[in-house]
Each structure stands twice: as C-alpha cells, then as structure tokens.
Design an enzyme around this catalytic site. Structure first.
Site, short mmCIF file in Angstrom:
data_model
loop_
_atom_site.label_atom_id
_atom_site.label_comp_id
_atom_site.label_asym_id
_atom_site.label_seq_id
_atom_site.Cartn_x
_atom_site.Cartn_y
_atom_site.Cartn_z
N VAL A 1 0.86 -1.17 0.00
CA VAL A 1 0.00 0.00 0.00
C VAL A 1 0.90 1.23 0.00
CG1 VAL A 1 -1.80 1.28 1.22
CG2 VAL A 1 -1.81 -1.22 1.24
N TYR B 1 -0.20 -8.40 10.41
CA TYR B 1 -0.67 -9.76 10.14
C TYR B 1 -1.15 -10.44 11.42
CZ TYR B 1 1.62 -9.13 5.62
OH TYR B 1 1.99 -8.67 4.39
#
Length: 265
Positions: A202, A246
């Site tokens: 991103v 994550y």
C-alpha cells in the site's frame, strides 16, 4: 551475498469437500492450459507407403497429403480460437466478479487486467524500494502483461479517485493505483491446493485507511472460494509493522526462511 531471514505466515481454514466448492477463475485458466498443451494437431495422418510403391508419390497420395495438411491447419485454427474464447470468458468473469469494500471507503478494489501491467510493475518497484531490493527487479511490462494474461498470477488493485484538475474538468472518474495484492495458486502433495500471497503493498500516503485490510481480506476470500487448504505469505523479520498487522488479523507464524540477496545495489 548477505542473508535476510523472513517469517512465514499461514492462515488456515476448515476443510470443505471439493464437491461443495464454488467454481473459480483458476478452473478456466487450467482448462485453457490443458487444451493448449494436449490439443496437438493429430488429425489427417497419412498411411505409410506400401512396400514396392513407386518412389514418386502417386496422385492419390499427393491428394491425401493435401487433405492432411488442410485438416491439421483447420484443427490448429480451431484450437487457437477455442483458447482465445476461453481467455475472453475468463476476463469477462473477472469483470463480472465484484470485490467488496466497506461502504464508507474512499477507494475501490478491482481485478487487474493485462493493460494494467504498467501500474502493477510500478507497485512492484515501489515495494522493492521499500525492501531495498530494487536491483533484483528485472522483469518488464511485457513480461507482467503476458504472465497475467496467461494466468501465471493474479492481482487485485486498490484505487482511489483523483480530483479533477483545472485543465481537465471532464475527468470525473479518474482513478490512481494506491496498492496491490499479487498472488497465485500452488499445489502441495501433502495439503493439496493452497494460495500464496507473493506481494501486498500500500502506498505510504494512503496507509491506515483500511486498504491493506481490504486487500488481505479479499485474497482470503478468493482462497476460501477455491477451497484452498491455506493462505500463506512471508515477511522480513525487520518489518515489524507488517508482522504486527498480520498478527492483528489472526495470522500464525509457522516458520522462518532465509533469502539471499546481493549486498550491492
């Protein structure tokens, strides 16, 4: 050379019988690949010349050779047309399959197509700069375009709307790429079908707006729809922000691998 350890993450899912799975794009790609691999031109073979025949081919044999050539060319043309039709159907399915994002989002997700090769390569290079591995990126736009078209990998693009400029007020639906998720399927003799998330990136200017979460969730949805045993990916051990991200999504660290990279740019 110097080594950089990377952490391996996997997101597992409960087993679902393959008969209950939804049909995905991978089947269309596999079907086209099977046709192009095994559909060789074997029609119209000419029988061997009988013993004692004249050295010069007879008129009947010449006619048989011509008929075989025409039949072979026709079968090859039909095969190529079939593959192109199925490739077109795959792109239509990609266009038709929506990728959901929160209603309050200012961005959108969509499936990448071959003409998006420049944007994909730009994202790959930006990620490589962040990982200090830009010197290892040697692929070209043509390679990305061809490999995406043939189904060697798939990609989701995140885009946000660009405000119209004073010079071009007609650009009311202009979008720019702000992130991507690049993945492909793998098959294990121990676990069967799995999905590997190769790259997730991103743009720094848009981080924290939910783009990464939307991309990861969409890839996980693809893995579930194809009844993959697991979704796996890697992260460098120094990238603590990615590791924490994550972990917050429920990913489990299952191992450590070491990748060798050149010390010189």
């Amino acid at each position: 050379l110097k080594t950089r350890p990377a952490l391996i993450f996997k997101a597992r899912r409960h087993h679902v019988p393959r008969g209950h799975c939804e049909k995905g794009f991978g089947q269309a790609i596999l079907l086209a690949g099977t046709v192009s691999t095994h559909g060789r031109c074997t029609y119209g073979k000419v029988p061997p010349v009988p013993t004692g025949a004249m050295s010069e081919p007879s008129l009947a044999r010449q006619l048989a050779i011509c008929v075989a050539a025409v039949a072979g060319a026709a079968s090859c043309f039909a095969l190529g047309t079939l593959v192109e039709k199925r490739r077109g159907r795959r792109e239509q399915r990609i266009h038709a399959r929506p990728v959901s994002v929160p209603a309050s989002s200012t961005f959108r997700l969509r499936w990448a197509l071959p003409h998006d090769a420049p944007a994909i390569l730009s994202m790959i290079r930006q990620l490589a700069v962040f990982e200090k591995q830009l010197h290892q990126v040697v692929i070209s736009e043509d390679t990305v375009r061809l490999d995406l078209e043939t189904g060697h990998f798939e990609c989701l693009l995140a885009e946000d709307k660009v405000p119209p400029s004073a010079d071009d007020v007609s650009c009311s639906q202009c979008w720019r790429c702000i992130g991507f998720a690049l993945f492909h399927t793998r098959w294990s003799t121990a676990k069967g079908l799995t999905l590997y998330l190769h790259d997730l990136f991103v743009a720094p200017s848009t981080r924290g707006s939910g783009v990464g979460t939307a991309l990861l969730s969409s890839v996980a949805g693809v893995a579930c729809s194809r009844c993959c045993h697991e979704l796996s990916w890697c992260a460098f051990d120094w990238n603590t922000k990615a590791i924490d991200f994550y972990a917050s999504k429920g990913a489990q660290q299952v191992g450590i691998t070491t990748s060798s990279v050149s010390a010189q740019p």
